[in-house]
Design a protein around this motif. Structure first.
Motif, PDB file in Angstrom:
ATOM      1  N   ASN A  22      -0.054 -33.919  63.941  1.00 34.47           N
ATOM      2  CA  ASN A  22       1.277 -34.235  64.464  1.00 34.47           C
ATOM      3  C   ASN A  22       1.894 -35.472  63.830  1.00 34.47           C
ATOM      4  O   ASN A  22       3.052 -35.456  63.431  1.00 34.47           O
ATOM      5  CB  ASN A  22       1.223 -34.420  65.979  1.00 34.47           C
ATOM      6  N   LYS A  72      -2.839 -32.847  69.568  1.00 27.62           N
ATOM      7  CA  LYS A  72      -1.971 -31.980  70.364  1.00 27.62           C
ATOM      8  C   LYS A  72      -2.066 -32.302  71.846  1.00 27.62           C
ATOM      9  O   LYS A  72      -1.114 -32.102  72.596  1.00 27.62           O
ATOM     10  CB  LYS A  72      -2.329 -30.517  70.114  1.00 27.62           C
ATOM     11  N   PRO A  75       0.414 -36.085  72.315  1.00 24.58           N
ATOM     12  CA  PRO A  75       1.444 -36.163  71.269  1.00 24.58           C
ATOM     13  C   PRO A  75       2.123 -37.542  71.243  1.00 24.58           C
ATOM     14  O   PRO A  75       2.237 -38.215  72.266  1.00 24.58           O
ATOM     15  CB  PRO A  75       2.431 -35.072  71.635  1.00 24.58           C
ATOM     16  N   ARG A  78       8.184 -38.728  67.473  1.00 28.74           N
ATOM     17  CA  ARG A  78       8.441 -38.367  66.085  1.00 28.74           C
ATOM     18  C   ARG A  78       8.724 -39.602  65.284  1.00 28.74           C
ATOM     19  O   ARG A  78       9.415 -40.531  65.724  1.00 28.74           O
ATOM     20  CB  ARG A  78       9.638 -37.433  65.990  1.00 28.74           C
TER      21      ARG A  78
END
Length: 82
Positions: A22, A72, A75, A78
């Protein structure tokens, strides 16, 4: 299977798993490590060295798979790079 075929399958599996990470920084680090590791071991002489390197790579692949699962589960936000 020959060691070359096993190494190519392992390389593809590494790249596939590394793309699943991620976090951008960890993903790029994993991809870089995979490529550097396979380039470093490209010219191994003897089947014993190649088998030892393949066994080590399989253990590293299992670790990467575990890291993907953990990533996962927890998380992160971003990155600006994504």
């Amino acid at each position: 299977m020959s060691t070359t075929t096993v190494a190519l399958v392992l390389y593809r599996n590494f790249l596939r798993e590394a793309r699943k990470v991620n976090d951008y920084n960890f993903r790029m680090y994993a991809l870089r490590r995979v490529k550097q590791g396979f380039i470093k071991n490209r010219n191994l002489q003897g089947s014993e060295e190649a088998v030892a390197a393949i066994n080590d790579a399989e253990q590293q692949l299992e670790m990467l798979k575990r890291q993907v699962v953990i990533g996962k589960m927890y998380p992160s936000a971003r990155s600006v790079m994504e």
